[in-house]
Design a protein around this motif. Structure first.
Motif, PDB file in Angstrom:
ATOM      1  N   ILE A 170       0.756  -1.333  -0.043  1.00  0.00           N
ATOM      2  CA  ILE A 170       0.094   0.017  -0.017  1.00  0.00           C
ATOM      3  C   ILE A 170       0.846   1.113  -0.074  1.00  0.00           C
ATOM      4  O   ILE A 170       0.299   2.407  -0.250  1.00  0.00           O
ATOM      5  N   VAL A 171       2.235   1.152   0.484  1.00  0.00           N
ATOM      6  CA  VAL A 171       3.118   2.242   0.246  1.00  0.00           C
ATOM      7  C   VAL A 171       3.188   2.908  -1.230  1.00  0.00           C
ATOM      8  O   VAL A 171       3.773   3.966  -1.202  1.00  0.00           O
ATOM      9  N   LYS A 172       2.634   2.176  -2.280  1.00  0.00           N
ATOM     10  CA  LYS A 172       3.114   2.432  -3.571  1.00  0.00           C
ATOM     11  C   LYS A 172       2.148   3.535  -3.834  1.00  0.00           C
ATOM     12  O   LYS A 172       2.646   4.552  -4.781  1.00  0.00           O
ATOM     13  N   VAL A 173       0.930   3.617  -3.135  1.00  0.00           N
ATOM     14  CA  VAL A 173       0.148   4.986  -3.425  1.00  0.00           C
ATOM     15  C   VAL A 173       1.256   6.455  -2.886  1.00  0.00           C
ATOM     16  O   VAL A 173       1.207   7.216  -3.648  1.00  0.00           O
ATOM     17  N   ASP A 174       1.555   6.127  -1.684  1.00  0.00           N
ATOM     18  CA  ASP A 174       2.393   7.263  -1.046  1.00  0.00           C
ATOM     19  C   ASP A 174       3.458   7.634  -1.778  1.00  0.00           C
ATOM     20  O   ASP A 174       4.180   8.655  -1.928  1.00  0.00           O
ATOM     21  N   ILE A 175       4.248   6.371  -2.508  1.00  0.00           N
ATOM     22  CA  ILE A 175       5.423   6.780  -3.161  1.00  0.00           C
ATOM     23  C   ILE A 175       5.093   7.461  -4.449  1.00  0.00           C
ATOM     24  O   ILE A 175       6.006   8.454  -4.905  1.00  0.00           O
ATOM     25  N   LEU A 176       4.043   7.229  -5.139  1.00  0.00           N
ATOM     26  CA  LEU A 176       3.587   8.059  -6.291  1.00  0.00           C
ATOM     27  C   LEU A 176       3.159   9.376  -5.953  1.00  0.00           C
ATOM     28  O   LEU A 176       3.414  10.257  -6.556  1.00  0.00           O
ATOM     29  N   ALA A 177       2.523   9.459  -4.944  1.00  0.00           N
ATOM     30  CA  ALA A 177       2.072  10.843  -4.256  1.00  0.00           C
ATOM     31  C   ALA A 177       3.313  11.677  -4.244  1.00  0.00           C
ATOM     32  O   ALA A 177       3.435  12.869  -4.469  1.00  0.00           O
ATOM     33  N   THR A 225       8.305   9.764 -19.479  1.00  0.00           N
ATOM     34  CA  THR A 225       7.932   8.327 -19.867  1.00  0.00           C
ATOM     35  C   THR A 225       7.886   7.270 -19.127  1.00  0.00           C
ATOM     36  O   THR A 225       7.195   6.564 -18.986  1.00  0.00           O
ATOM     37  N   LYS A 226       9.380   7.053 -18.457  1.00  0.00           N
ATOM     38  CA  LYS A 226       9.759   5.944 -17.825  1.00  0.00           C
ATOM     39  C   LYS A 226       9.033   6.000 -16.455  1.00  0.00           C
ATOM     40  O   LYS A 226       8.519   5.055 -16.025  1.00  0.00           O
ATOM     41  N   GLU A 227       8.869   7.209 -15.926  1.00  0.00           N
ATOM     42  CA  GLU A 227       8.262   7.091 -14.523  1.00  0.00           C
ATOM     43  C   GLU A 227       7.003   6.891 -14.775  1.00  0.00           C
ATOM     44  O   GLU A 227       6.159   6.253 -13.920  1.00  0.00           O
ATOM     45  N   GLN A 228       5.962   7.351 -15.602  1.00  0.00           N
ATOM     46  CA  GLN A 228       4.909   6.952 -16.118  1.00  0.00           C
ATOM     47  C   GLN A 228       4.400   5.452 -16.133  1.00  0.00           C
ATOM     48  O   GLN A 228       3.763   4.841 -15.737  1.00  0.00           O
ATOM     49  N   ALA A 229       5.481   4.790 -16.829  1.00  0.00           N
ATOM     50  CA  ALA A 229       5.401   3.325 -17.165  1.00  0.00           C
ATOM     51  C   ALA A 229       5.769   2.732 -15.758  1.00  0.00           C
ATOM     52  O   ALA A 229       4.960   1.643 -15.487  1.00  0.00           O
ATOM     53  N   TYR A 230       6.694   3.190 -14.849  1.00  0.00           N
ATOM     54  CA  TYR A 230       6.754   2.551 -13.754  1.00  0.00           C
ATOM     55  C   TYR A 230       5.574   2.742 -12.801  1.00  0.00           C
ATOM     56  O   TYR A 230       5.202   1.803 -12.053  1.00  0.00           O
ATOM     57  N   ALA A 231       4.981   3.894 -12.826  1.00  0.00           N
ATOM     58  CA  ALA A 231       3.830   4.159 -11.946  1.00  0.00           C
ATOM     59  C   ALA A 231       2.682   3.443 -12.263  1.00  0.00           C
ATOM     60  O   ALA A 231       2.163   2.807 -11.285  1.00  0.00           O
ATOM     61  N   THR A 261       8.410  -0.298  -8.403  1.00  0.00           N
ATOM     62  CA  THR A 261       8.531   0.254  -7.126  1.00  0.00           C
ATOM     63  C   THR A 261      10.004   0.752  -6.800  1.00  0.00           C
ATOM     64  O   THR A 261      10.256   1.774  -6.235  1.00  0.00           O
ATOM     65  N   SER A 262      10.738  -0.227  -6.760  1.00  0.00           N
ATOM     66  CA  SER A 262      12.032   0.135  -6.243  1.00  0.00           C
ATOM     67  C   SER A 262      12.727   1.071  -6.979  1.00  0.00           C
ATOM     68  O   SER A 262      13.594   1.822  -6.588  1.00  0.00           O
ATOM     69  N   ALA A 263      12.532   1.314  -8.375  1.00  0.00           N
ATOM     70  CA  ALA A 263      13.110   2.211  -9.089  1.00  0.00           C
ATOM     71  C   ALA A 263      12.559   3.609  -8.641  1.00  0.00           C
ATOM     72  O   ALA A 263      13.509   4.604  -8.671  1.00  0.00           O
ATOM     73  N   ILE A 268      -3.063   9.520 -10.035  1.00  0.00           N
ATOM     74  CA  ILE A 268      -3.258   8.550  -9.062  1.00  0.00           C
ATOM     75  C   ILE A 268      -4.618   7.777  -9.144  1.00  0.00           C
ATOM     76  O   ILE A 268      -4.632   6.692  -9.155  1.00  0.00           O
ATOM     77  N   GLN A 269      -5.854   8.529  -9.063  1.00  0.00           N
ATOM     78  CA  GLN A 269      -7.186   7.941  -8.745  1.00  0.00           C
ATOM     79  C   GLN A 269      -7.311   7.148 -10.170  1.00  0.00           C
ATOM     80  O   GLN A 269      -7.805   5.962  -9.857  1.00  0.00           O
ATOM     81  N   GLY A 270      -6.714   7.660 -11.430  1.00  0.00           N
ATOM     82  CA  GLY A 270      -7.085   6.663 -12.486  1.00  0.00           C
ATOM     83  C   GLY A 270      -6.461   5.254 -12.600  1.00  0.00           C
ATOM     84  O   GLY A 270      -6.921   4.232 -12.694  1.00  0.00           O
ATOM     85  N   LEU A 271      -5.234   5.319 -11.918  1.00  0.00           N
ATOM     86  CA  LEU A 271      -4.485   3.965 -11.773  1.00  0.00           C
ATOM     87  C   LEU A 271      -5.235   3.155 -10.673  1.00  0.00           C
ATOM     88  O   LEU A 271      -5.423   2.011 -11.049  1.00  0.00           O
TER      89      LEU A 271
END
Length: 319
Positions: free
Chosen positions: A125-132, A147-153, A165-167, A230-233
């Protein structure tokens, strides 16, 4: 062999049912993949357009310093939460080494209820916090995600991919970046995991509600495009990962969701968590259920869903 003919008939019947189930699952996967890809393209384009920029390219971005003077939302959803303990008595009477914490907030009234205290591993669940955090840092730097960050997200939220997530954990500056962002996002009980171990970030159910307020509410340091991204994902989680608090929703498929699960190396016990925004009887709630101490992931999922149902019954009774 006793019952041999009937056993063969039942076996053939089970085999046909299993084949049908697998075909339906494959069809759902294809539909989700197409829809998820289209959603990501639209969300990314809207995010870039709203920020007045085009494609920022595919290079890795460096962590950016957070603006010190930015406003911080109220640290607590409301001053006096209802106590969910009576609603959860049937569950908590037999925890048998497990732990549970639940927080639930009515977004329209601001009323909320909570049970349990102490910190829990976030797991995924920390992945939401990381993206925020990543989006907040990008706002401060006056840029959009690469583009790379969007793919990772997308991989991190929709598929719960750990490598992605690690990236991004490295991009945001690991725990230092997360903790700095959380001061602005209104979290007061969350501490980033040591080194590269983002999954053992410590948090509380109440802090996860605070995070959801910043992700979904207008009173947030996150811009509207960042929140929408974030909401869309979170609205398009991969099949097989859409369990948890969504079980109580009017339409589980419409829930904005992120689940987490982690088997601890030493104890071999599982952390299982679920957070998100759900609609129940036409009302919208932020909800977080954090648990640990389970013998299997499946047992943890069942426990999270049982606690979610009990908490929602209590909220319905209070209205």
């Amino acid at each position: 062999m006793p019952g041999g003919r009937h056993s063969r008939t039942r076996s053939r019947s089970r085999s046909r049912r299993e084949q049908r189930r697998r075909r339906r699952a494959r069809r759902r996967q294809v539909v989700w993949t197409v829809a998820g890809t289209a959603l990501l393209a639209v969300a990314a384009a809207a995010y870039g357009a709203a920020n007045g920029q085009g494609d920022a390219g595919g290079g890795d971005a460096k962590p950016e310093a957070l603006s010190a003077g930015a406003a911080t939302p109220s640290a607590s959803p409301t001053p006096a939460p209802e106590d969910l303990a009576p609603a959860l008595d049937g569950i908590t009477a037999n925890l048998a080494g497990r732990r549970l914490s639940v927080a639930l907030m009515d977004t329209a009234s601001g009323e909320w209820a909570a049970y349990g205290d102490g910190a829990f591993d976030t797991a995924s669940i920390v992945k939401v916090d990381i993206l925020a955090t990543l989006l907040l840092q990008a706002q401060d730097a006056g840029r959009v995600l690469t583009t790379k960050e969007q793919a990772y997200a997308a991989d991190m939220i929709q598929n719960s991919d750990n490598d992605a997530t690690s990236a991004l954990w490295t991009v945001i500056g690991s725990a230092t970046g997360l903790d700095a962002a959380n001061k602005r996002l209104g979290l007061i009980e969350t501490q980033g995991g040591d080194g590269t171990v983002w999954g053992v970030t410590q948090t509380t159910a109440e802090d996860q509600v605070r995070l959801l307020r910043s992700v979904f509410g207008a009173d947030s340091p996150l811009s509207e495009p960042s929140r929408a991204y974030i909401q869309g994902l979170m609205h398009h989680i991969a099949p097989g990962q859409d369990w948890g608090i969504s079980v109580v929703a009017d339409d589980p498929s419409a829930t904005a969701l992120k689940n987490g699960w982690l088997e601890r190396t030493l104890t071999k016990k599982w952390d299982v968590n679920s957070i998100g925004q759900v609609e129940i009887d036409g009302r919208t709630y932020f909800m977080a259920v954090l648990t640990n101490g389970h013998t299997t992931q499946e047992a943890g999922i069942s426990f999270v869903e049982e606690a979610s149902r009990a908490a929602v019954r209590e909220i319905a009774a209070l209205r």
